[in-house]
Design a protein around this motif. Sequence first.
Motif, PDB file in Angstrom:
ATOM      1  N   GLU A 126      58.216 -50.314  38.327  1.00 15.17           N
ATOM      2  CA  GLU A 126      57.983 -51.529  36.765  1.00 15.17           C
ATOM      3  C   GLU A 126      58.819 -50.636  35.614  1.00 15.17           C
ATOM      4  OE1 GLU A 126      55.421 -54.930  35.737  1.00 15.17           O
ATOM      5  OE2 GLU A 126      56.110 -53.467  37.645  1.00 15.17           O
ATOM      6  N   PRO A 127      59.104 -51.952  34.835  1.00  7.99           N
ATOM      7  CA  PRO A 127      59.936 -51.899  33.519  1.00  7.99           C
ATOM      8  C   PRO A 127      58.362 -51.472  32.340  1.00  7.99           C
ATOM      9  CG  PRO A 127      60.332 -53.840  34.035  1.00  7.99           C
ATOM     10  CD  PRO A 127      59.632 -52.895  35.469  1.00  7.99           C
ATOM     11  N   THR A 128      59.398 -50.680  31.330  1.00  7.71           N
ATOM     12  CA  THR A 128      58.507 -50.592  30.168  1.00  7.71           C
ATOM     13  C   THR A 128      59.388 -50.826  28.887  1.00  7.71           C
ATOM     14  OG1 THR A 128      59.587 -48.385  29.820  1.00  7.71           O
ATOM     15  CG2 THR A 128      57.623 -48.147  31.255  1.00  7.71           C
ATOM     16  N   LEU A 129      58.415 -50.970  28.063  1.00  2.41           N
ATOM     17  CA  LEU A 129      59.914 -51.622  26.858  1.00  2.41           C
ATOM     18  C   LEU A 129      61.068 -50.254  26.486  1.00  2.41           C
ATOM     19  CD1 LEU A 129      56.883 -52.927  24.175  1.00  2.41           C
ATOM     20  CD2 LEU A 129      58.268 -54.042  26.106  1.00  2.41           C
ATOM     21  N   GLU A 130      60.522 -49.532  27.110  1.00  8.49           N
ATOM     22  CA  GLU A 130      61.451 -48.159  26.403  1.00  8.49           C
ATOM     23  C   GLU A 130      62.797 -49.178  27.727  1.00  8.49           C
ATOM     24  OE1 GLU A 130      64.480 -45.877  25.818  1.00  8.49           O
ATOM     25  OE2 GLU A 130      61.955 -45.877  24.746  1.00  8.49           O
ATOM     26  N   TYR A 152      63.868 -51.375  27.771  1.00  3.30           N
ATOM     27  CA  TYR A 152      64.851 -52.939  26.879  1.00  3.30           C
ATOM     28  C   TYR A 152      65.211 -52.678  24.944  1.00  3.30           C
ATOM     29  CZ  TYR A 152      62.236 -55.564  29.695  1.00  3.30           C
ATOM     30  OH  TYR A 152      61.536 -56.481  31.301  1.00  3.30           O
ATOM     31  N   ARG A 153      65.223 -51.772  25.155  1.00  2.00           N
ATOM     32  CA  ARG A 153      65.599 -50.801  23.280  1.00  2.00           C
ATOM     33  C   ARG A 153      67.146 -50.625  23.353  1.00  2.00           C
ATOM     34  NH1 ARG A 153      60.993 -47.133  23.638  1.00  2.00           N
ATOM     35  NH2 ARG A 153      58.696 -48.449  22.228  1.00  2.00           N
ATOM     36  N   LEU A 154      68.212 -50.780  22.131  1.00  2.00           N
ATOM     37  CA  LEU A 154      69.120 -49.986  22.610  1.00  2.00           C
ATOM     38  C   LEU A 154      69.123 -48.663  23.145  1.00  2.00           C
ATOM     39  CD1 LEU A 154      70.603 -52.568  19.548  1.00  2.00           C
ATOM     40  CD2 LEU A 154      71.676 -51.964  21.741  1.00  2.00           C
ATOM     41  N   PRO A 211      53.538 -55.177  20.568  1.00  2.00           N
ATOM     42  CA  PRO A 211      53.151 -54.152  22.100  1.00  2.00           C
ATOM     43  C   PRO A 211      53.713 -54.241  22.486  1.00  2.00           C
ATOM     44  CG  PRO A 211      51.727 -54.605  19.870  1.00  2.00           C
ATOM     45  CD  PRO A 211      52.791 -54.907  19.374  1.00  2.00           C
ATOM     46  N   ASP A 212      53.934 -55.648  22.648  1.00  2.00           N
ATOM     47  CA  ASP A 212      54.376 -56.828  24.002  1.00  2.00           C
ATOM     48  C   ASP A 212      55.802 -57.250  24.488  1.00  2.00           C
ATOM     49  OD1 ASP A 212      51.718 -57.349  24.944  1.00  2.00           O
ATOM     50  OD2 ASP A 212      51.766 -58.641  23.027  1.00  2.00           O
ATOM     51  N   ALA A 213      56.876 -57.070  23.433  1.00  2.00           N
ATOM     52  CA  ALA A 213      57.924 -57.153  23.564  1.00  2.00           C
ATOM     53  C   ALA A 213      59.033 -56.332  22.219  1.00  2.00           C
ATOM     54  CB  ALA A 213      58.501 -59.038  22.765  1.00  2.00           C
ATOM     55  N   VAL A 214      60.420 -55.659  23.269  1.00  2.00           N
ATOM     56  CA  VAL A 214      61.387 -56.252  22.167  1.00  2.00           C
ATOM     57  C   VAL A 214      62.048 -57.571  21.820  1.00  2.00           C
ATOM     58  CG1 VAL A 214      63.143 -54.376  21.699  1.00  2.00           C
ATOM     59  CG2 VAL A 214      61.439 -53.750  22.916  1.00  2.00           C
ATOM     60  N   SER A 215      62.082 -57.231  20.397  1.00  2.00           N
ATOM     61  CA  SER A 215      62.797 -58.634  20.378  1.00  2.00           C
ATOM     62  C   SER A 215      64.614 -57.836  19.924  1.00  2.00           C
ATOM     63  CB  SER A 215      62.210 -59.432  18.752  1.00  2.00           C
ATOM     64  OG  SER A 215      60.951 -59.625  19.867  1.00  2.00           O
ATOM     65  N   TYR A 216      65.359 -59.178  20.242  1.00  2.00           N
ATOM     66  CA  TYR A 216      66.392 -58.912  19.250  1.00  2.00           C
ATOM     67  C   TYR A 216      66.934 -60.730  18.582  1.00  2.00           C
ATOM     68  CZ  TYR A 216      67.848 -55.578  22.553  1.00  2.00           C
ATOM     69  OH  TYR A 216      67.868 -53.654  23.161  1.00  2.00           O
ATOM     70  N   PHE A 218      61.940 -59.871  24.542  1.00  2.00           N
ATOM     71  CA  PHE A 218      61.652 -59.290  26.110  1.00  2.00           C
ATOM     72  C   PHE A 218      61.131 -58.194  26.467  1.00  2.00           C
ATOM     73  CE2 PHE A 218      66.747 -59.041  25.702  1.00  2.00           C
ATOM     74  CZ  PHE A 218      66.628 -60.597  25.946  1.00  2.00           C
ATOM     75  N   GLY A 219      59.927 -59.073  27.859  1.00  2.00           N
ATOM     76  CA  GLY A 219      58.710 -58.047  27.950  1.00  2.00           C
ATOM     77  C   GLY A 219      58.655 -57.368  29.374  1.00  2.00           C
TER      78      GLY A 219
END
Length: 347
Positions: free
Chosen positions: A14-18, A20-22, A100-105, A114-115
């Motif tokens: 299961e992915p984490t927010l990490e 989705y980060r650059l 807390p729920d998503a990384v946003s571009y 992206f959550g």
Amino acid sequence: MATTMRYHVYLEDEPTLECYRLSHQPRPEYAPVFICPFVVLTDDDGQMYNAMRGIQGQSKNETMNMGVYRLDGQLDAQCPVLFPYAENPITERYHVTETPDAVSYVGQTWRFDFGVENYRWVDGSGRLDISARRLGQVCTFWVPQQEGYEYPQMLRSHLGKATGTLDGRPVEGLFMLDYIYSRPDAMWTEMGMLTKLHNVWLNWLVEYEDGGYEGGYAWRGRPGTDFAAAHHVVDGVSSARSDAEVTTQHTERGSVTKVDLALGKDSSLSLEQAGSTDWPLHTCGTVSSTSSDRVIAKSWNYTEFFPLNWSAVADYQAAHHKLYGRYPSFARLMKNGRVENQLLVFE
């Protein structure tokens, strides 16, 4: 000449927010070099649309808008762009925020949220507004650095079902999100994925009348690579595979009209194409049949075909940019082209 290479295909936890980060490093000294969501959508009348946007497509600090299209049934020419580029620029700067729920571009006319298992994409200053839910697991292929491949290549692929609105009308369909990694100094256009690895790539989603679904992605590598990565998910159960067999049919000009996919001896399907978005690279359509005995209710596919001499086009684009500070018009560049024996030729 392409040589047989080593690669691995596997499912992610299961992915984490990490993820989705650059700053994400799935392996030491790897970094995202291209982040690309895309959709194939239909409205209530069955009209089909496609949209794609890539973060870091031509510059580390910009996104590349590959267009929002209305499929018109033509395969030998590009279908109409729905959002004028004057209103929805080809390139835009962006910034990154996080909740807390998503990384946003976020750019001037668009944003991605992206959550862990839910995604949202707004584009065209709100004309496109979709949400998506992930189906199955994230599936990754990895091509380690090796002889002939000086840049490592990794692609983490998310399959989802999209729902939302386009110009106020309800739409639904296939959602995909690809995170592509290599060395941090690399650009996606120079890491070799398009010129050393890629020949045909496809994504599909089928909804059956019994309420279940099937979907995934599959690749046919360049001759000699033996690259056949695939992700297959049925009713939430994912499998990572390396036995995809992809065959294509073409028009006289060389556009893809039909794709047949076999996954080993246990699963197969056929994809029919309904239009071309940037000839000859991308076509969209439906799934005409599967080896399952279930009845198809709805379906979508997105297919990408790169001629084997694409490196010549890439070299020309790079030279044009160096001389004039901008890339050439892709539509004008392809206007007099055709594909023969998987090679792009010009009259």
